[in-house]
Motif scaffolding. Sequence first.
Motif, mmCIF file in Angstrom:
data_model
loop_
_atom_site.group_PDB
_atom_site.id
_atom_site.type_symbol
_atom_site.label_atom_id
_atom_site.label_comp_id
_atom_site.label_asym_id
_atom_site.label_seq_id
_atom_site.Cartn_x
_atom_site.Cartn_y
_atom_site.Cartn_z
ATOM 1 N N ILE A 45 0.815 -1.123 0.050
ATOM 2 C CA ILE A 45 0.015 -0.112 -0.241
ATOM 3 C C ILE A 45 1.103 1.344 -0.033
ATOM 4 C CG2 ILE A 45 -1.620 1.124 1.178
ATOM 5 C CD1 ILE A 45 -2.708 -1.393 0.239
ATOM 6 N N ALA A 46 0.661 2.136 -1.150
ATOM 7 C CA ALA A 46 1.572 3.082 -1.008
ATOM 8 C C ALA A 46 0.597 4.568 -0.853
ATOM 9 C CB ALA A 46 2.322 3.200 -2.353
ATOM 10 N N GLN A 47 1.002 5.287 -0.246
ATOM 11 C CA GLN A 47 0.150 6.730 -0.113
ATOM 12 C C GLN A 47 1.100 7.741 -0.635
ATOM 13 O OE1 GLN A 47 0.300 6.601 4.317
ATOM 14 N NE2 GLN A 47 -1.705 5.992 4.341
ATOM 15 N N PRO A 48 0.287 8.919 -0.808
ATOM 16 C CA PRO A 48 0.823 10.166 -1.508
ATOM 17 C C PRO A 48 2.105 10.423 -0.768
ATOM 18 C CG PRO A 48 -1.503 10.345 -1.211
ATOM 19 C CD PRO A 48 -1.185 9.107 -0.523
ATOM 20 N N GLY A 49 3.164 10.569 -1.610
ATOM 21 C CA GLY A 49 4.450 10.979 -0.820
ATOM 22 C C GLY A 49 5.322 9.835 -1.037
ATOM 23 N N THR A 50 4.856 8.792 -1.329
ATOM 24 C CA THR A 50 5.731 7.586 -1.380
ATOM 25 C C THR A 50 6.201 6.947 -2.866
ATOM 26 O OG1 THR A 50 4.101 6.017 -1.316
ATOM 27 C CG2 THR A 50 5.060 6.811 1.004
ATOM 28 N N ALA A 51 6.158 7.917 -3.822
ATOM 29 C CA ALA A 51 6.396 7.492 -5.215
ATOM 30 C C ALA A 51 7.730 7.265 -5.345
ATOM 31 C CB ALA A 51 6.079 8.584 -6.122
ATOM 32 N N ASP A 52 8.602 7.685 -4.669
ATOM 33 C CA ASP A 52 9.848 7.538 -4.835
ATOM 34 C C ASP A 52 10.312 6.167 -4.246
ATOM 35 O OD1 ASP A 52 10.679 9.988 -6.135
ATOM 36 O OD2 ASP A 52 11.478 10.967 -4.359
ATOM 37 N N ALA A 53 9.657 5.703 -3.053
ATOM 38 C CA ALA A 53 9.908 4.240 -2.607
ATOM 39 C C ALA A 53 9.382 3.481 -3.569
ATOM 40 C CB ALA A 53 9.238 4.157 -1.264
ATOM 41 N N LEU A 54 8.450 3.675 -4.454
ATOM 42 C CA LEU A 54 7.992 2.628 -5.338
ATOM 43 C C LEU A 54 9.084 2.661 -6.545
ATOM 44 C CD1 LEU A 54 4.104 2.985 -5.558
ATOM 45 C CD2 LEU A 54 5.395 0.851 -4.973
ATOM 46 N N ARG A 55 9.458 3.857 -6.833
ATOM 47 C CA ARG A 55 10.518 3.939 -7.866
ATOM 48 C C ARG A 55 11.748 2.969 -7.618
ATOM 49 N NH1 ARG A 55 8.459 9.244 -8.323
ATOM 50 N NH2 ARG A 55 6.999 9.412 -10.090
ATOM 51 N N ALA A 56 12.124 3.156 -6.324
ATOM 52 C CA ALA A 56 13.231 2.323 -6.005
ATOM 53 C C ALA A 56 12.786 0.930 -6.036
ATOM 54 C CB ALA A 56 13.680 2.845 -4.488
ATOM 55 N N LEU A 57 11.980 0.395 -5.618
ATOM 56 C CA LEU A 57 11.456 -0.861 -5.752
ATOM 57 C C LEU A 57 11.575 -1.471 -7.109
ATOM 58 C CD1 LEU A 57 10.184 -3.483 -4.369
ATOM 59 C CD2 LEU A 57 8.175 -2.357 -4.565
ATOM 60 N N ALA A 58 11.078 -0.599 -8.267
ATOM 61 C CA ALA A 58 11.124 -1.032 -9.325
ATOM 62 C C ALA A 58 12.553 -1.056 -9.901
ATOM 63 C CB ALA A 58 10.227 0.175 -10.282
ATOM 64 N N ARG A 59 13.375 -0.081 -9.565
ATOM 65 C CA ARG A 59 14.767 -0.171 -10.052
ATOM 66 C C ARG A 59 15.224 -1.378 -9.382
ATOM 67 N NH1 ARG A 59 14.461 5.429 -9.071
ATOM 68 N NH2 ARG A 59 15.479 5.041 -6.764
ATOM 69 N N ALA A 60 15.189 -1.779 -8.015
ATOM 70 C CA ALA A 60 15.474 -3.112 -7.769
ATOM 71 C C ALA A 60 15.103 -4.212 -8.339
ATOM 72 C CB ALA A 60 15.410 -3.005 -5.909
ATOM 73 N N ALA A 61 13.838 -4.163 -8.768
ATOM 74 C CA ALA A 61 13.366 -5.290 -9.260
ATOM 75 C C ALA A 61 13.829 -5.354 -10.780
ATOM 76 C CB ALA A 61 11.717 -5.154 -9.684
ATOM 77 N N GLU A 62 14.402 -4.655 -11.391
ATOM 78 C CA GLU A 62 14.987 -4.289 -12.734
ATOM 79 C C GLU A 62 16.411 -5.021 -12.757
ATOM 80 O OE1 GLU A 62 14.229 -4.179 -15.885
ATOM 81 O OE2 GLU A 62 12.334 -3.675 -15.670
ATOM 82 N N GLU A 63 17.210 -4.805 -11.613
ATOM 83 C CA GLU A 63 18.373 -5.092 -11.076
ATOM 84 C C GLU A 63 18.289 -6.612 -11.083
ATOM 85 O OE1 GLU A 63 21.735 -4.505 -8.012
ATOM 86 O OE2 GLU A 63 20.430 -2.849 -8.281
ATOM 87 N N ALA A 64 17.218 -7.205 -10.240
ATOM 88 C CA ALA A 64 17.269 -8.693 -9.815
ATOM 89 C C ALA A 64 16.980 -9.466 -11.320
ATOM 90 C CB ALA A 64 16.079 -8.724 -8.999
ATOM 91 N N ALA A 65 16.302 -8.787 -12.047
ATOM 92 C CA ALA A 65 15.692 -9.325 -13.222
ATOM 93 C C ALA A 65 16.998 -9.457 -14.106
ATOM 94 C CB ALA A 65 14.742 -8.681 -14.022
ATOM 95 N N ALA A 66 17.825 -8.490 -14.212
ATOM 96 C CA ALA A 66 19.099 -8.698 -15.021
ATOM 97 C C ALA A 66 20.048 -9.395 -14.656
ATOM 98 C CB ALA A 66 19.682 -7.158 -15.062
ATOM 99 N N ALA A 67 19.975 -9.796 -13.122
ATOM 100 C CA ALA A 67 20.929 -10.821 -12.685
ATOM 101 C C ALA A 67 20.524 -11.945 -12.887
ATOM 102 C CB ALA A 67 21.209 -10.572 -10.994
ATOM 103 N N LEU A 68 19.158 -12.262 -12.908
ATOM 104 C CA LEU A 68 18.544 -13.665 -13.373
ATOM 105 C C LEU A 68 18.828 -13.877 -14.824
ATOM 106 C CD1 LEU A 68 15.210 -13.831 -11.392
ATOM 107 C CD2 LEU A 68 17.163 -15.054 -10.921
ATOM 108 N N ASP A 69 18.826 -13.018 -15.659
ATOM 109 C CA ASP A 69 19.009 -13.185 -17.146
ATOM 110 C C ASP A 69 20.656 -13.542 -17.215
ATOM 111 O OD1 ASP A 69 16.687 -12.269 -18.018
ATOM 112 O OD2 ASP A 69 17.031 -10.254 -18.340
ATOM 113 N N GLN A 70 21.543 -13.037 -16.441
ATOM 114 C CA GLN A 70 22.729 -13.498 -16.314
ATOM 115 C C GLN A 70 22.934 -14.726 -15.897
ATOM 116 O OE1 GLN A 70 24.883 -10.491 -14.167
ATOM 117 N NE2 GLN A 70 25.237 -9.313 -15.909
#
Length: 80
Positions: A45-70
């Motif tokens: 659950i993300a309330q207004p003001g937490t968009a940067d936390a969701l963006r950080a989560l998305a970046r971490a998920a992309e990093e994890a996906a790239a590691a799995l690809d490798q």
Amino acid sequence: MRTLTTSAHLEADTTARVTVFDPTPEDEGFVSLRIGGELLDIALIAQPGTADALRALARAAEEAAAALDQITEIASDGAA
């Protein structure tokens, strides 16, 4: 984040769904990011003001996906 620690294995059929809850006179609105599978759903659950936390989560998920690809690439190169 508040206070829950848990783990779950992502599977190929894991789904993700975003639901927007518009503001009401009683609350400022929020977004639910639901990640689920056959037996378990996790809702973030993300309330207004937490968009940067969701963006950080998305970046971490992309990093994890790239590691799995490798890892997959290395494993398939080793199997050849």
